[in-house]
Design a protein around this motif. Structure first.
Motif, PDB file in Angstrom:
ATOM      1  N   CYS A   1       7.321   4.279  18.336  1.00  0.00           N
ATOM      2  CA  CYS A   1       6.680   5.457  18.892  1.00  0.00           C
ATOM      3  C   CYS A   1       7.326   6.729  18.363  1.00  0.00           C
ATOM      4  CB  CYS A   1       6.777   5.434  20.411  1.00  0.00           C
ATOM      5  SG  CYS A   1       8.454   5.447  21.025  1.00  0.00           S
ATOM      6  N   GLY A   2       8.578   6.646  17.961  1.00  0.00           N
ATOM      7  CA  GLY A   2       9.207   7.830  17.392  1.00  0.00           C
ATOM      8  C   GLY A   2       9.812   8.781  18.396  1.00  0.00           C
ATOM      9  N   LEU A   3       9.839   8.425  19.673  1.00  0.00           N
ATOM     10  CA  LEU A   3      10.417   9.342  20.659  1.00  0.00           C
ATOM     11  C   LEU A   3      11.910   9.528  20.422  1.00  0.00           C
ATOM     12  CD1 LEU A   3       8.732   8.436  24.070  1.00  0.00           C
ATOM     13  CD2 LEU A   3       8.148  10.216  22.473  1.00  0.00           C
TER      14      LEU A   3
ATOM     15  N   MET B   1      12.588   8.023  10.626  1.00  0.00           N
ATOM     16  CA  MET B   1      11.879   6.771  10.395  1.00  0.00           C
ATOM     17  C   MET B   1      11.386   6.768   8.968  1.00  0.00           C
ATOM     18  SD  MET B   1       9.942   6.507  13.979  1.00  0.00           S
ATOM     19  CE  MET B   1       9.735   4.819  14.441  1.00  0.00           C
TER      20      MET B   1
ATOM     21  N   ASN C   1       4.950  10.785   6.286  1.00  0.00           N
ATOM     22  CA  ASN C   1       5.190  10.793   7.729  1.00  0.00           C
ATOM     23  C   ASN C   1       5.357   9.409   8.326  1.00  0.00           C
ATOM     24  OD1 ASN C   1       5.149  13.439   8.230  1.00  0.00           O
ATOM     25  ND2 ASN C   1       3.030  13.556   8.882  1.00  0.00           N
ATOM     26  N   GLU C   2       5.245   8.379   7.527  1.00  0.00           N
ATOM     27  CA  GLU C   2       5.189   7.017   8.050  1.00  0.00           C
ATOM     28  C   GLU C   2       6.304   6.747   9.065  1.00  0.00           C
ATOM     29  OE1 GLU C   2       2.859   4.828   7.449  1.00  0.00           O
ATOM     30  OE2 GLU C   2       3.799   3.247   8.640  1.00  0.00           O
ATOM     31  N   ARG C   3       5.933   6.079  10.150  1.00  0.00           N
ATOM     32  CA  ARG C   3       6.930   5.704  11.155  1.00  0.00           C
ATOM     33  C   ARG C   3       7.279   4.235  10.970  1.00  0.00           C
ATOM     34  NH1 ARG C   3       3.830   8.489  15.581  1.00  0.00           N
ATOM     35  NH2 ARG C   3       3.666   6.465  16.554  1.00  0.00           N
TER      36      ARG C   3
ATOM     37  N   LEU D   1       2.356   4.473   1.359  1.00  0.00           N
ATOM     38  CA  LEU D   1       2.528   4.987   2.711  1.00  0.00           C
ATOM     39  C   LEU D   1       2.779   6.487   2.662  1.00  0.00           C
ATOM     40  CD1 LEU D   1       4.775   2.140   4.110  1.00  0.00           C
ATOM     41  CD2 LEU D   1       2.391   2.546   4.609  1.00  0.00           C
ATOM     42  N   PRO D   2       2.283   7.204   3.653  1.00  0.00           N
ATOM     43  CA  PRO D   2       2.479   8.654   3.646  1.00  0.00           C
ATOM     44  C   PRO D   2       3.913   9.026   3.996  1.00  0.00           C
ATOM     45  CG  PRO D   2       1.379   7.992   5.644  1.00  0.00           C
ATOM     46  CD  PRO D   2       1.480   6.772   4.801  1.00  0.00           C
TER      47      PRO D   2
ATOM     48  N   VAL E   1      13.457   9.527  17.644  1.00  0.00           N
ATOM     49  CA  VAL E   1      13.641  10.430  16.516  1.00  0.00           C
ATOM     50  C   VAL E   1      13.480  11.876  16.964  1.00  0.00           C
ATOM     51  CG1 VAL E   1      12.664  11.080  14.306  1.00  0.00           C
ATOM     52  CG2 VAL E   1      12.861   8.683  14.911  1.00  0.00           C
ATOM     53  N   ASP E   2      12.465  12.119  17.796  1.00  0.00           N
ATOM     54  CA  ASP E   2      12.232  13.480  18.269  1.00  0.00           C
ATOM     55  C   ASP E   2      13.387  13.960  19.137  1.00  0.00           C
ATOM     56  OD1 ASP E   2       9.899  12.947  17.101  1.00  0.00           O
ATOM     57  OD2 ASP E   2       8.651  13.055  18.890  1.00  0.00           O
TER      58      ASP E   2
ATOM     59  N   MET F   1       0.840  -1.195   0.000  1.00  0.00           N
ATOM     60  CA  MET F   1       0.000   0.000   0.000  1.00  0.00           C
ATOM     61  C   MET F   1       0.876   1.246   0.000  1.00  0.00           C
ATOM     62  SD  MET F   1      -1.288   0.136   3.909  1.00  0.00           S
ATOM     63  CE  MET F   1      -2.195   1.627   3.717  1.00  0.00           C
TER      64      MET F   1
END
Ligand code: SF4
Ligand code: SF4
Lengths: 569, 180
Positions: B92-94, B106, B36-38, B33-34, B96-97, B31
């Motif tokens: 969760c992406g923490l 990501m 922003n995908e993580r 993916l946007p 990365v932030d 599919m």
């Protein structure tokens, strides 16, 4: 309409000397610490004289440094005003005991049971102080207390003791070592009747029997045990056993930094992860004293409403399938629609279910390019499809036969039982946190609080479908009105709120979601209490199912849109 | 009644002849993916400073700092880079932030099946999308050594000018230089 300070002065004049501390946080938040001997009288005064007819839950807090335990009772009102009063009582830590509020509010039952099993706080006058979420072997360990050292691992196979009894049967059990018992880590078994004994005590004649629905069943996905005592096809009494997926999220969050806590709120209920994020972050924002920038507020509203749409679509679709809507299978269609909504959410947050998107004082990232056009397209589709579903179920004779007039809850009953969310609004009580608490951009937006007069299972589904339409309308307004600007307030790198406490509520797809967060000035929350919406609704299953036909259990229980994961936490 | 039931099939008929995408034959069709995908992390090893912030913030403790050769020894003194255990990661992406130099991202890759648990632990060599070639590393190391030597010289000059105090510091610097 009275304000919080009016309530405080009324309390002070009615109970001179019993109000030990007080704090008026805003017009709609009042914190009072009262003498525990007067708790019942004060609660009764607030209920009968000041219109606080909504008991919203309670939380225990272990103040180890002061050698005290606290119980916080949260009270609000359905229609009289929008004030929330947080009543605190203190009790010595070595023998904690406070009066139970069950005689005044029926729904205090579960909240107090939970505080008892987690903290060991005794509630005088509670009718059934039995464990709710914990397994029997953990009762007496009081795991939420601050000096709890962890439970020894009794699951390991190495320590299993094999025993062969006289008839030659082999049994295995996991023994405890003497040191564990001596060190007090293993509680002495507290005597109380088991769940089985409690339900069997109600069997009166030969013709009655107990039927187990669950833990895996056709009512909702998510394990819980619903035992019904039936006489023929009629249910005489229902018994609920929950806690199958108790994860201890509240305790885990006490051991993580504030920021890390956000990811755990996602996992409480994956259908409502945005509103859980929102409630937690909102509470911490109150502690920190920050407000998110306007653009972030709008983004949070958009995400929350999208999440409401997808939750309602899944909940309704799944329920209609379980109900056996014969002519078509709406689940498949609703899932297809939901796919688009989820993809929209994914394009904002980057994840499909567990979003971890809301941050203290803002959101993780801005809306992606071209979001508005895509959102408008999807919203148009959702609106058309939802209208079509409404047409379909209005015409479906099988659906109408199974749902109309089934499980009717009168408005008074719904309030007394403490229902919340769509089931409450279906019983002619327009009570919605988006209206009650002016949070985020909601005061600037135009929307109706959907309610129904009938109070039956069909009305509960109708409320959800209409709420989808209302959410679509809200999102469209947001897309028109959203201002430009930053999406994150500047905060220090290390988040350390001042000592204090905050309570923040949002409207979850299932109702009133509240987070009570206590800070002690360190980088980890001292206590987090989740006042979940389905917890409140779930509790009402036992009285609601009394006297109905067995075949209607699915229609009634399913129309509540359950989420066991959030109940057990 | 029958008519009503037939009406219920309206949707079924409508959808039956429409081209609705319900299932895809993954992995042939992935599919979209946007942006922003993580998904699985992507590390820019030429930028990472090896500070370990990502490892400290991770709620699941799935990041370990491991040595890796193809980074930038000028910025990353110890030459350690994050290795992520995707058996535990919850995306969760923490991390990365938290990265101060934004070298951890990501991406859109979300496929990570493996036969063993260890296949899910992806070290810097697997997650790095940008890295230095051995020649570049050698050049950078040379540069690092040159800088260290310069510093040493400067320190020595300072030590000569001043009293005996900085002698200890000089010795320490020497050790550090020897290590790198
Ligand atoms: S995405 Fe979250 S869980 Fe995964 S490595 Fe980063 S911080 Fe840890
Ligand atoms: S990826 Fe970023 S946060 Fe992690 S060690 Fe490298 S520079 Fe530090």
């Amino acid at each position: 309409m009275p304000s919080a300070s009016d309530i405080l002065s009324a309390l002070q004049s009615a109970f001179p000397g019993s109000i030990q501390e007080s704090r008026v946080e805003s017009d709609s938040r009042l914190w009072v610490t009262v003498d525990q001997k007067k708790l019942l009288e004060i609660a009764k005064f607030l209920r009968d004289k000041q219109g606080f007819d909504h008991y919203s839950g309670s939380a225990g807090v272990d103040r180890m440094a002061d050698n005290l335990m606290e119980v916080v009772e949260i009270m609000a009102s359905y229609a009289n005003h929008n004030i929330v009063v947080m009543i605190k009582v203190k009790t010595p830590r070595d023998a904690p005991s406070v009066p139970s509020l069950v005689p005044l509010f029926w729904n205090a039952n579960w909240y107090e049971r939970e505080s008892w099993e987690m903290f060991g706080i005794n509630f005088e006058g509670h009718p059934e102080l039995y464990p709710l979420l914990l397994g029997d072997d953990l009762v007496g360990a009081w795991p939420w207390r601050k000096d709890f050292k962890g439970y020894p691992d009794t699951t390991t196979g190495k320590r299993t003791v094999e025993r062969v009894d006289a008839s030659g049967l082999t049994s295995y059990r996991i023994g405890l070592t003497d040191e564990q018992v001596d060190s007090g880590q293993i509680p002495q078994r507290i005597e109380y009747p088991t769940f089985r004994e409690r339900e069997e005590a109600h069997i009166e004649s030969e013709s009655e029997m107990i039927l187990h629905l669950g833990p895996q069943h056709a009512i909702v996905p998510g394990p819980f045990l619903l035992d019904v005592l039936v006489d023929g096809e009629r249910i005489k009494k229902a018994f609920l056993d929950v806690g199958y997926i108790h994860k201890g999220i509240e305790k885990i969050m006490e051991n993580r930094t504030y920021l890390q806590g956000i990811v755990y709120t996602d996992r409480m209920c994956y259908l409502a992860s945005i509103s859980n994020n929102e409630a937690y972050c909102g509470a911490v924002e109150r502690l920190l004293g920050v407000t998110p920038p306007e653009r972030a507020q709008y983004i949070r509203v958009i995400a929350a409403e999208l999440s409401r749409i997808q939750s309602h679509l899944l909940g309704t679709g799944e329920f209609l399938t379980l109900l056996g809507s014969a002519t078509y299978s709406p689940f498949q269609y609703m899932i297809i629609d939901r796919e688009d909504v989820i993809s929209l959410l994914e394009s904002i947050t980057g994840a499909r279910i567990t979003h971890t998107f809301v941050r203290f004082g803002g959101v993780r990232n801005d809306l992606p390019d071209g979001f508005a056009e895509q959102a408008r397209k999807v919203m148009k589709m959702v609106r058309e499809k939802t209208m079509e579903y409404k047409d379909l179920i209005a015409a479906d004779p099988i659906y109408r036969k199974r749902m109309d007039g089934i499980g009717v809850i009168s408005p008074q009953d719904a309030r007394d039982l403490g229902l919340c969310g769509p089931p409450l609004r279906a019983s002619d009580t327009p009570y919605d946190m988006r209206r009650e608490d002016p949070i985020l951009a909601y005061p600037d937006l135009d929307f109706k609080v959907i309610s129904r007069k009938e109070g039956d299972s069909a009305a509960r589904v109708d409320v959800r479908l209409d709420e989808i339409l209302e959410s679509v309308y809200i999102i469209e307004q947001c897309l028109d009105q959203i201002p430009e600007g930053p999406v994150q307030e500047k905060l220090p790198k290390k988040i350390k709120p001042e000592p204090g406490e905050a309570y923040y509520r949002t409207e979850d797809p299932r109702g009133e979601m509240g987070f009570y967060v206590v800070s002690d000035g360190s980088d980890k929350p001292y206590r987090v209490k989740v006042r979940g919406p389905f917890y409140a609704t779930f509790q009402t299953f036992t009285p609601l199912l009394e006297g109905v036909y067995l075949a209607d259990v699915v229609a009634i229980a399913g129309s509540m849109d359950a989420c066991t994961s959030e109940v057990d936490r | 009644m029958v008519l009503n039931i037939l009406k219920g099939y309206k949707m079924t008929f409508k959808t039956a002849f429409k081209d609705v995408e319900v299932t895809r034959t993954f992995p042939e069709f992935m599919m979209e993916l946007p942006a922003n995908e993580r998904g699985i992390h992507e590390l820019d090893a030429t930028v990472c400073i090896g500070c370990g912030s990502c490892a400290r913030i991770c709620p699941n403790n799935c990041i370990e700092m491991v040595p890796f050769k193809y980074g930038n020894p000028l910025k990353n003194k110890k030459m350690v880079f994050p290795s992520i255990d995707f058996g535990r990661c919850m995306f969760c992406g923490l991390c990365v932030d938290e990265c101060p130099v934004s070298c951890l991202k990501m991406g859109k890759n979300v496929v990570m099946a493996g036969w063993l648990r260890d296949d899910l632990i992806l070290g810097p060599d697997k997650i790095s999308v940008k890295r230095h070639t051995p020649q570049e590393v050698a050049a950078l190391e040379e540069e690092a050594r040159r800088l260290a030597a310069e510093k040493k010289k400067a320190a020595a000059a300072k030590a000569k000018a001043g009293d005996k105090k900085p002698a200890g510091a000089k010795k320490k610097k020497e050790e550090a230089g020897g290590e790198s």
